[in-house]
Design a protein around this motif. Structure first.
Motif, PDB file in Angstrom:
ATOM      1  N   MET A   1     -28.583  29.204 -24.411  1.00 50.38           N
ATOM      2  CA  MET A   1     -29.743  28.378 -24.143  1.00 50.38           C
ATOM      3  C   MET A   1     -29.614  27.656 -22.796  1.00 50.38           C
ATOM      4  SD  MET A   1     -32.327  26.669 -26.173  1.00 50.38           S
ATOM      5  CE  MET A   1     -33.327  25.276 -25.844  1.00 50.38           C
ATOM      6  N   SER A   2     -28.422  27.109 -22.537  1.00 45.03           N
ATOM      7  CA  SER A   2     -28.241  26.413 -21.261  1.00 45.03           C
ATOM      8  C   SER A   2     -28.357  27.393 -20.087  1.00 45.03           C
ATOM      9  CB  SER A   2     -26.909  25.679 -21.214  1.00 45.03           C
ATOM     10  OG  SER A   2     -25.834  26.588 -21.284  1.00 45.03           O
ATOM     11  N   GLN A   3     -28.013  28.664 -20.327  1.00 47.80           N
ATOM     12  CA  GLN A   3     -28.144  29.670 -19.268  1.00 47.80           C
ATOM     13  C   GLN A   3     -29.613  29.898 -18.923  1.00 47.80           C
ATOM     14  OE1 GLN A   3     -25.683  30.725 -17.520  1.00 47.80           O
ATOM     15  NE2 GLN A   3     -26.891  32.082 -16.248  1.00 47.80           N
ATOM     16  N   ASP A   4     -30.495  29.869 -19.934  1.00 43.98           N
ATOM     17  CA  ASP A   4     -31.935  30.001 -19.679  1.00 43.98           C
ATOM     18  C   ASP A   4     -32.433  28.858 -18.803  1.00 43.98           C
ATOM     19  OD1 ASP A   4     -32.053  32.297 -21.212  1.00 43.98           O
ATOM     20  OD2 ASP A   4     -32.675  31.235 -23.035  1.00 43.98           O
ATOM     21  N   TRP A   5     -32.015  27.645 -19.132  1.00 44.96           N
ATOM     22  CA  TRP A   5     -32.421  26.482 -18.338  1.00 44.96           C
ATOM     23  C   TRP A   5     -31.857  26.581 -16.925  1.00 44.96           C
ATOM     24  CZ3 TRP A   5     -36.321  23.564 -19.173  1.00 44.96           C
ATOM     25  CH2 TRP A   5     -36.771  23.348 -20.467  1.00 44.96           C
ATOM     26  N   ARG A   6     -30.648  27.024 -16.822  1.00 55.00           N
ATOM     27  CA  ARG A   6     -30.019  27.167 -15.508  1.00 55.00           C
ATOM     28  C   ARG A   6     -30.818  28.142 -14.645  1.00 55.00           C
ATOM     29  NH1 ARG A   6     -25.818  26.150 -12.697  1.00 55.00           N
ATOM     30  NH2 ARG A   6     -24.689  27.637 -11.431  1.00 55.00           N
ATOM     31  N   GLU A   7     -31.204  29.275 -15.224  1.00 54.68           N
ATOM     32  CA  GLU A   7     -31.996  30.268 -14.485  1.00 54.68           C
ATOM     33  C   GLU A   7     -33.350  29.703 -14.071  1.00 54.68           C
ATOM     34  OE1 GLU A   7     -32.209  33.961 -16.632  1.00 54.68           O
ATOM     35  OE2 GLU A   7     -30.038  34.026 -16.901  1.00 54.68           O
ATOM     36  N   ARG A   8     -33.997  28.992 -14.966  1.00 55.46           N
ATOM     37  CA  ARG A   8     -35.296  28.378 -14.628  1.00 55.46           C
ATOM     38  C   ARG A   8     -35.149  27.368 -13.494  1.00 55.46           C
ATOM     39  NH1 ARG A   8     -38.029  27.028 -20.499  1.00 55.46           N
ATOM     40  NH2 ARG A   8     -38.110  29.170 -21.231  1.00 55.46           N
ATOM     41  N   LEU A   9     -34.112  26.539 -13.596  1.00 54.53           N
ATOM     42  CA  LEU A   9     -33.882  25.542 -12.551  1.00 54.53           C
ATOM     43  C   LEU A   9     -33.588  26.198 -11.207  1.00 54.53           C
ATOM     44  CD1 LEU A   9     -31.771  22.983 -14.583  1.00 54.53           C
ATOM     45  CD2 LEU A   9     -34.051  22.591 -13.629  1.00 54.53           C
ATOM     46  N   LEU A  10     -32.806  27.260 -11.217  1.00 50.96           N
ATOM     47  CA  LEU A  10     -32.505  27.968  -9.973  1.00 50.96           C
ATOM     48  C   LEU A  10     -33.759  28.599  -9.377  1.00 50.96           C
ATOM     49  CD1 LEU A  10     -29.066  29.572 -10.888  1.00 50.96           C
ATOM     50  CD2 LEU A  10     -29.496  27.745  -9.214  1.00 50.96           C
ATOM     51  N   GLU A  11     -34.631  29.125 -10.227  1.00 47.45           N
ATOM     52  CA  GLU A  11     -35.901  29.687  -9.739  1.00 47.45           C
ATOM     53  C   GLU A  11     -36.764  28.591  -9.116  1.00 47.45           C
ATOM     54  OE1 GLU A  11     -37.797  31.694 -12.990  1.00 47.45           O
ATOM     55  OE2 GLU A  11     -36.189  33.174 -13.175  1.00 47.45           O
ATOM     56  N   MET A  12     -36.836  27.447  -9.790  1.00 44.69           N
ATOM     57  CA  MET A  12     -37.605  26.321  -9.249  1.00 44.69           C
ATOM     58  C   MET A  12     -37.029  25.866  -7.910  1.00 44.69           C
ATOM     59  SD  MET A  12     -38.286  24.050 -12.683  1.00 44.69           S
ATOM     60  CE  MET A  12     -38.789  22.624 -11.744  1.00 44.69           C
ATOM     61  N   GLN A  13     -35.723  25.793  -7.838  1.00 35.31           N
ATOM     62  CA  GLN A  13     -35.054  25.375  -6.611  1.00 35.31           C
ATOM     63  C   GLN A  13     -35.379  26.338  -5.464  1.00 35.31           C
ATOM     64  OE1 GLN A  13     -30.731  25.663  -6.622  1.00 35.31           O
ATOM     65  NE2 GLN A  13     -30.611  23.692  -5.571  1.00 35.31           N
ATOM     66  N   GLN A  60     -38.221  16.931  -2.073  1.00 27.51           N
ATOM     67  CA  GLN A  60     -36.827  16.504  -1.967  1.00 27.51           C
ATOM     68  C   GLN A  60     -36.374  15.800  -3.244  1.00 27.51           C
ATOM     69  OE1 GLN A  60     -34.588  17.340   0.335  1.00 27.51           O
ATOM     70  NE2 GLN A  60     -36.230  18.583   1.179  1.00 27.51           N
ATOM     71  N   VAL A  61     -37.239  14.974  -3.820  1.00 26.13           N
ATOM     72  CA  VAL A  61     -36.912  14.292  -5.073  1.00 26.13           C
ATOM     73  C   VAL A  61     -36.725  15.323  -6.185  1.00 26.13           C
ATOM     74  CG1 VAL A  61     -37.817  12.740  -6.860  1.00 26.13           C
ATOM     75  CG2 VAL A  61     -37.983  12.099  -4.448  1.00 26.13           C
ATOM     76  N   LEU A  62     -37.614  16.302  -6.255  1.00 21.82           N
ATOM     77  CA  LEU A  62     -37.490  17.355  -7.262  1.00 21.82           C
ATOM     78  C   LEU A  62     -36.203  18.157  -7.067  1.00 21.82           C
ATOM     79  CD1 LEU A  62     -41.150  18.708  -7.514  1.00 21.82           C
ATOM     80  CD2 LEU A  62     -39.820  17.628  -9.330  1.00 21.82           C
ATOM     81  N   LEU A  63     -35.891  18.486  -5.827  1.00 22.63           N
ATOM     82  CA  LEU A  63     -34.668  19.236  -5.548  1.00 22.63           C
ATOM     83  C   LEU A  63     -33.424  18.446  -5.952  1.00 22.63           C
ATOM     84  CD1 LEU A  63     -35.584  20.903  -2.137  1.00 22.63           C
ATOM     85  CD2 LEU A  63     -35.039  22.096  -4.274  1.00 22.63           C
ATOM     86  N   GLN A  64     -33.443  17.144  -5.721  1.00 23.23           N
ATOM     87  CA  GLN A  64     -32.315  16.305  -6.138  1.00 23.23           C
ATOM     88  C   GLN A  64     -32.185  16.298  -7.659  1.00 23.23           C
ATOM     89  OE1 GLN A  64     -33.093  12.500  -4.351  1.00 23.23           O
ATOM     90  NE2 GLN A  64     -32.359  13.136  -2.336  1.00 23.23           N
ATOM     91  N   GLY A  65     -33.329  16.217  -8.357  1.00 25.53           N
ATOM     92  CA  GLY A  65     -33.312  16.255  -9.814  1.00 25.53           C
ATOM     93  C   GLY A  65     -32.794  17.583 -10.350  1.00 25.53           C
ATOM     94  N   ILE A  66     -33.202  18.671  -9.715  1.00 22.20           N
ATOM     95  CA  ILE A  66     -32.733  19.998 -10.117  1.00 22.20           C
ATOM     96  C   ILE A  66     -31.228  20.109  -9.887  1.00 22.20           C
ATOM     97  CG2 ILE A  66     -32.801  22.448  -9.488  1.00 22.20           C
ATOM     98  CD1 ILE A  66     -35.853  22.052  -9.016  1.00 22.20           C
ATOM     99  N   LYS A  67     -30.777  19.625  -8.735  1.00 21.65           N
ATOM    100  CA  LYS A  67     -29.345  19.676  -8.441  1.00 21.65           C
ATOM    101  C   LYS A  67     -28.554  18.878  -9.480  1.00 21.65           C
ATOM    102  CE  LYS A  67     -26.048  18.622  -4.782  1.00 21.65           C
ATOM    103  NZ  LYS A  67     -25.865  18.093  -3.427  1.00 21.65           N
ATOM    104  N   ALA A  68     -29.057  17.717  -9.856  1.00 22.79           N
ATOM    105  CA  ALA A  68     -28.375  16.884 -10.861  1.00 22.79           C
ATOM    106  C   ALA A  68     -28.375  17.579 -12.218  1.00 22.79           C
ATOM    107  CB  ALA A  68     -29.043  15.515 -10.949  1.00 22.79           C
ATOM    108  N   ALA A  69     -29.498  18.212 -12.577  1.00 20.85           N
ATOM    109  CA  ALA A  69     -29.583  18.923 -13.860  1.00 20.85           C
ATOM    110  C   ALA A  69     -28.617  20.104 -13.899  1.00 20.85           C
ATOM    111  CB  ALA A  69     -31.019  19.387 -14.107  1.00 20.85           C
ATOM    112  N   LEU A  70     -28.538  20.828 -12.792  1.00 19.10           N
ATOM    113  CA  LEU A  70     -27.598  21.960 -12.725  1.00 19.10           C
ATOM    114  C   LEU A  70     -26.153  21.467 -12.853  1.00 19.10           C
ATOM    115  CD1 LEU A  70     -29.266  24.048  -9.882  1.00 19.10           C
ATOM    116  CD2 LEU A  70     -29.015  24.735 -12.292  1.00 19.10           C
ATOM    117  N   GLN A  71     -25.868  20.330 -12.249  1.00 16.88           N
ATOM    118  CA  GLN A  71     -24.522  19.767 -12.349  1.00 16.88           C
ATOM    119  C   GLN A  71     -24.201  19.383 -13.805  1.00 16.88           C
ATOM    120  OE1 GLN A  71     -22.228  19.594  -9.805  1.00 16.88           O
ATOM    121  NE2 GLN A  71     -20.867  19.125 -11.501  1.00 16.88           N
ATOM    122  N   ARG A  72     -25.200  18.804 -14.492  1.00 16.71           N
ATOM    123  CA  ARG A  72     -24.983  18.444 -15.898  1.00 16.71           C
ATOM    124  C   ARG A  72     -24.764  19.676 -16.750  1.00 16.71           C
ATOM    125  NH1 ARG A  72     -29.080  14.832 -14.541  1.00 16.71           N
ATOM    126  NH2 ARG A  72     -30.671  16.050 -15.638  1.00 16.71           N
TER     127      ARG A  72
END
Length: 75
Positions: A1-13, A60-72
Motif C-alpha cells: 500500500m505504501s508503494q502505491d502512495w509512493r508512486e502517486r507522490l513521485l508522479e505528482m512530483q 514549491q509548497v506542494l513539492l515540499q509536502g511531497i518530499k516530506a511525505a516520501l521521507q515519512r
C-alpha cells in the motif's frame, strides 16, 4: 500500500516539476520600456507575472509536502 502512495507522490512530483519548468518564462521580470509595449499591456504582463509567481510558490509548497511525505514513507 505504501508503494502505491509512493508512486502517486513521485508522479505528482514529476508533474509539478514539469509545470514549474514550463512556467518560468511567465514569472520573468516585466520590461517597462514604453516604446515597445503600451501601458495596459504592461499592466496585463505585470498581473500575469504576479499570478505566475503565486502559482510557483504554491508548487514549491506542494513539492515540499511531497518530499516530506516520501521521507515519512521511507522511514
Amino acid at each position: 500500500m505504501s508503494q502505491d502512495w509512493r508512486e502517486r507522490l513521485l508522479e505528482m512530483q514529476t508533474e509539478l516539476q514539469r509545470v514549474a519548468a514550463a512556467g518560468e518564462e511567465s514569472a520573468a521580470v516585466v520590461e517597462l520600456d514604453q516604446t515597445k509595449v503600451g501601458r495596459l499591456s504592461r499592466m496585463d504582463a505585470m498581473q500575469a507575472q504576479a499570478m505566475a509567481q503565486a502559482s510557483s510558490q504554491r508548487r514549491q509548497v506542494l513539492l515540499q509536502g511531497i518530499k516530506a511525505a516520501l521521507q515519512r514513507i521511507d522511514d
